[in-house]
Motif scaffolding. Structure first.
Motif, PDB file in Angstrom:
ATOM      1  N   HIS A  28      -0.560   9.471   3.298  1.00 30.91           N
ATOM      2  CA  HIS A  28      -1.696  10.343   3.008  1.00 30.91           C
ATOM      3  C   HIS A  28      -2.505   9.852   1.812  1.00 30.91           C
ATOM      4  CE1 HIS A  28      -0.844  13.328   6.014  1.00 30.91           C
ATOM      5  NE2 HIS A  28       0.377  13.559   5.552  1.00 30.91           N
ATOM      6  N   LEU A  29      -1.896   9.111   0.904  1.00 35.97           N
ATOM      7  CA  LEU A  29      -2.615   8.587  -0.246  1.00 35.97           C
ATOM      8  C   LEU A  29      -3.723   7.633   0.197  1.00 35.97           C
ATOM      9  CD1 LEU A  29       0.374   7.830  -2.639  1.00 35.97           C
ATOM     10  CD2 LEU A  29      -1.259   9.710  -2.837  1.00 35.97           C
ATOM     11  N   LEU A  30      -3.469   6.915   1.268  1.00 33.69           N
ATOM     12  CA  LEU A  30      -4.487   5.991   1.779  1.00 33.69           C
ATOM     13  C   LEU A  30      -5.679   6.760   2.329  1.00 33.69           C
ATOM     14  CD1 LEU A  30      -2.135   3.474   3.606  1.00 33.69           C
ATOM     15  CD2 LEU A  30      -3.258   3.179   1.392  1.00 33.69           C
ATOM     16  N   GLU A  31      -5.430   7.912   2.933  1.00 38.76           N
ATOM     17  CA  GLU A  31      -6.517   8.743   3.438  1.00 38.76           C
ATOM     18  C   GLU A  31      -7.349   9.285   2.280  1.00 38.76           C
ATOM     19  OE1 GLU A  31      -4.518  11.734   5.650  1.00 38.76           O
ATOM     20  OE2 GLU A  31      -3.472  10.299   6.938  1.00 38.76           O
ATOM     21  N   THR A  32      -6.666   9.669   1.177  1.00 41.08           N
ATOM     22  CA  THR A  32      -7.355  10.192   0.005  1.00 41.08           C
ATOM     23  C   THR A  32      -8.213   9.127  -0.657  1.00 41.08           C
ATOM     24  OG1 THR A  32      -5.539  11.738  -0.386  1.00 41.08           O
ATOM     25  CG2 THR A  32      -7.056  11.349  -2.214  1.00 41.08           C
ATOM     26  N   SER A  74      10.536  17.264   6.826  1.00 42.40           N
ATOM     27  CA  SER A  74       9.318  17.501   7.593  1.00 42.40           C
ATOM     28  C   SER A  74       8.173  16.704   6.986  1.00 42.40           C
ATOM     29  CB  SER A  74       8.976  18.993   7.572  1.00 42.40           C
ATOM     30  OG  SER A  74       8.790  19.427   6.226  1.00 42.40           O
ATOM     31  N   GLY A  75       7.063  16.626   7.728  1.00 40.99           N
ATOM     32  CA  GLY A  75       5.911  15.887   7.230  1.00 40.99           C
ATOM     33  C   GLY A  75       6.227  14.418   7.057  1.00 40.99           C
ATOM     34  N   CYS A  76       5.810  13.849   5.941  1.00 40.15           N
ATOM     35  CA  CYS A  76       6.170  12.474   5.620  1.00 40.15           C
ATOM     36  C   CYS A  76       7.627  12.443   5.193  1.00 40.15           C
ATOM     37  CB  CYS A  76       5.283  11.945   4.491  1.00 40.15           C
ATOM     38  SG  CYS A  76       5.787  10.315   3.874  1.00 40.15           S
ATOM     39  N   LYS A  77       8.436  11.639   5.853  1.00 38.64           N
ATOM     40  CA  LYS A  77       9.871  11.612   5.565  1.00 38.64           C
ATOM     41  C   LYS A  77      10.186  11.097   4.159  1.00 38.64           C
ATOM     42  CE  LYS A  77      11.260  11.051  10.398  1.00 38.64           C
ATOM     43  NZ  LYS A  77      11.952  10.199  11.390  1.00 38.64           N
ATOM     44  N   PHE A  78       9.227  10.402   3.555  1.00 35.28           N
ATOM     45  CA  PHE A  78       9.455   9.849   2.222  1.00 35.28           C
ATOM     46  C   PHE A  78       9.038  10.813   1.109  1.00 35.28           C
ATOM     47  CE2 PHE A  78       8.100   6.860  -1.276  1.00 35.28           C
ATOM     48  CZ  PHE A  78       9.376   6.422  -1.606  1.00 35.28           C
ATOM     49  N   HIS A  79       8.394  11.925   1.444  1.00 35.19           N
ATOM     50  CA  HIS A  79       7.790  12.761   0.405  1.00 35.19           C
ATOM     51  C   HIS A  79       8.781  13.324  -0.615  1.00 35.19           C
ATOM     52  CE1 HIS A  79       8.879  16.511   2.699  1.00 35.19           C
ATOM     53  NE2 HIS A  79       8.834  17.041   1.505  1.00 35.19           N
ATOM     54  N   HIS A  82       4.273  10.092  -5.890  1.00 34.44           N
ATOM     55  CA  HIS A  82       2.857  10.433  -5.752  1.00 34.44           C
ATOM     56  C   HIS A  82       2.617  11.451  -4.643  1.00 34.44           C
ATOM     57  CE1 HIS A  82       2.341   6.923  -8.300  1.00 34.44           C
ATOM     58  NE2 HIS A  82       2.927   6.171  -7.384  1.00 34.44           N
ATOM     59  N   ALA A  83       3.653  12.174  -4.243  1.00 30.92           N
ATOM     60  CA  ALA A  83       3.536  13.075  -3.095  1.00 30.92           C
ATOM     61  C   ALA A  83       2.482  14.158  -3.330  1.00 30.92           C
ATOM     62  CB  ALA A  83       4.886  13.708  -2.795  1.00 30.92           C
ATOM     63  N   LEU A  84       1.698  14.408  -2.289  1.00 28.38           N
ATOM     64  CA  LEU A  84       0.698  15.469  -2.312  1.00 28.38           C
ATOM     65  C   LEU A  84       1.280  16.714  -1.638  1.00 28.38           C
ATOM     66  CD1 LEU A  84      -2.311  13.265  -1.141  1.00 28.38           C
ATOM     67  CD2 LEU A  84      -1.710  13.868  -3.503  1.00 28.38           C
ATOM     68  N   GLU A  85       0.589  17.827  -1.786  1.00 31.42           N
ATOM     69  CA  GLU A  85       1.108  19.085  -1.253  1.00 31.42           C
ATOM     70  C   GLU A  85       1.297  19.031   0.259  1.00 31.42           C
ATOM     71  OE1 GLU A  85      -0.124  23.832  -1.158  1.00 31.42           O
ATOM     72  OE2 GLU A  85      -0.984  22.480  -2.671  1.00 31.42           O
ATOM     73  N   ARG A 114       0.813  -1.215   0.000  1.00 36.31           N
ATOM     74  CA  ARG A 114       0.000   0.000   0.000  1.00 36.31           C
ATOM     75  C   ARG A 114       0.848   1.267   0.000  1.00 36.31           C
ATOM     76  NH1 ARG A 114      -5.186  -1.319   1.714  1.00 36.31           N
ATOM     77  NH2 ARG A 114      -5.519  -3.557   1.446  1.00 36.31           N
ATOM     78  N   HIS A 115       2.008   1.232   0.647  1.00 40.60           N
ATOM     79  CA  HIS A 115       2.840   2.432   0.742  1.00 40.60           C
ATOM     80  C   HIS A 115       3.736   2.531  -0.500  1.00 40.60           C
ATOM     81  CE1 HIS A 115       5.710   5.373   2.289  1.00 40.60           C
ATOM     82  NE2 HIS A 115       4.839   5.631   3.252  1.00 40.60           N
ATOM     83  N   PRO A 116       3.923   3.725  -1.067  1.00 37.87           N
ATOM     84  CA  PRO A 116       4.770   3.864  -2.258  1.00 37.87           C
ATOM     85  C   PRO A 116       6.199   3.355  -2.060  1.00 37.87           C
ATOM     86  CG  PRO A 116       3.483   5.848  -1.935  1.00 37.87           C
ATOM     87  CD  PRO A 116       3.242   4.990  -0.724  1.00 37.87           C
TER      88      PRO A 116
END
Length: 325
Positions: free
Chosen positions: A315-319, A281-286, A291-294, A244-246
């Motif tokens: 965050h993609l899973l939340e979307t 900051s935020g998601c360390k993988f972004h 597929h990173a979102l803003e 599920r995770h990129p």
């Protein structure tokens, strides 16, 4: 759960000097998971993601900066002296390099006897029989007891290391890259031996690995780490079939398949892993995510239960959940 990690953190402070700048290394930054009795849990991820640091905290070779490791419901840091001695008997390790993990000055019988004699007084005849029994369990002849480590091959040395780990009758064994330093021809033999031993004695394993083929065939559940955080976990078959995770998707896409027509259906990740001294900051993988979102750069994703024992932080899973709803 036999072993449970609760919001575990380990931060190393660097004091400066000729080679290092001052700062803090966020080696493990809030990891939680449990390992049930009798199962094999694997931790995977790139070098430097914090896997071995977690193993060291489980083995009480490092103290957590915060959070806790529980064994049988007891916090390791709250154990009494007697409880700590009991824990050290019940938890053993098999390390990556069999050429470095065995004392070259000691005979095999002394190497195997050492963890027994640190826990109890045993008559010489009883000890000798126990050593011969352990050697037989790992597939070595009784005569190996009187030899030195340099008289064995790499695979045989790892069998000796396994015999040493079994000596005090443990319940839980940490396997830190147990076959990565071995020839390809004998890796399957060691894995089969470990599986047979687990079934025979009802052992629980924590496997630290970067070899995803090993993890797929050897573990019951898997946790994927990135830069000190757990980004996905679940039953190994489920995670490998539907990551599920990129980052998990990219890791699995990198595994070579014996099929010339195989084409991984995943976008390649960009750049290199960030420094653990200054994680994003935020998601360390972004910064590397295709597929990173803003808001991935601002807000760390929450850990989401996906059902079937699977969970991930993205965050993609939340979307996707919001769209499906």
């Amino acid at each position: 759960m036999l072993v449970e990690l609760r919001n575990l953190r380990k931060h190393f402070t660097l004091g400066g000097g000729l080679s290092f700048r001052r700062g803090t290394v966020f080696a493990v930054d809030g990891v939680s998971f449990g390992i049930a009795a009798g199962e094999t849990f694997a931790l995977v991820g790139e070098s430097g993601c914090g896997k071995t640091t977690i193993a060291k905290m489980v083995l009480m070779l490092e103290r957590p900066s915060s959070g806790a490791v529980h064994f049988g419901g007891i916090d390791l840091q709250a154990m009494s002296g007697a409880e700590t001695r009991s824990y050290r008997r019940q938890v053993q390790a098999v390390f990556q390099d069999p050429f470095a993990s065995l004392n070259p000055r000691l005979r095999v019988k002394t190497i195997i006897a050492e963890p027994i004699l640190t826990q109890e007084r045993v008559e010489r005849a009883v000890l000798r029989r126990r050593i011969e029994e352990l050697l037989d369990i790992v597939g070595l002849p009784a005569g190996a007891a009187d030899l030195f480590p340099h008289e064995f091959s790499g695979g045989q040395r790892q069998r000796i290391a396994i015999a040493r780990a079994l000596a005090p009758n443990p319940r839980f064994i940490v396997l830190d890259e147990p076959i990565s330093a071995l020839d390809v021809s004998i890796r399957a033999q060691i894995l089969n031996l470990l599986a047979d031993i687990q079934q025979r004695f009802g052992l629980t394993y924590l496997v630290i690995a970067h070899d995803l083929a090993l993890v797929e065939h050897f573990s019951d559940r898997v946790g994927v780490m990135y830069l000190g955080n757990l980004v996905e976990s679940g039953p190994t078959a489920e995670v490998f079939a539907q990551p599920r995770h990129p980052y998990t998707q990219a890791l699995l896409a990198s595994v070579l398949r014996p099929d010339p027509d195989h084409r991984p259906r995943v976008d390649a990740i960009r750049g290199e892993i960030a420094s653990a001294m200054s994680p994003p900051s935020g998601c360390k993988f972004h910064p590397r995510c295709p597929h990173a979102l803003e808001h991935c750069a601002v807000e760390a994703p929450a850990w989401r239960d996906l059902g079937g024992g699977c969970a991930a932080a993205c965050h993609l899973l939340e979307t996707s959940h919001a769209q499906s709803a």
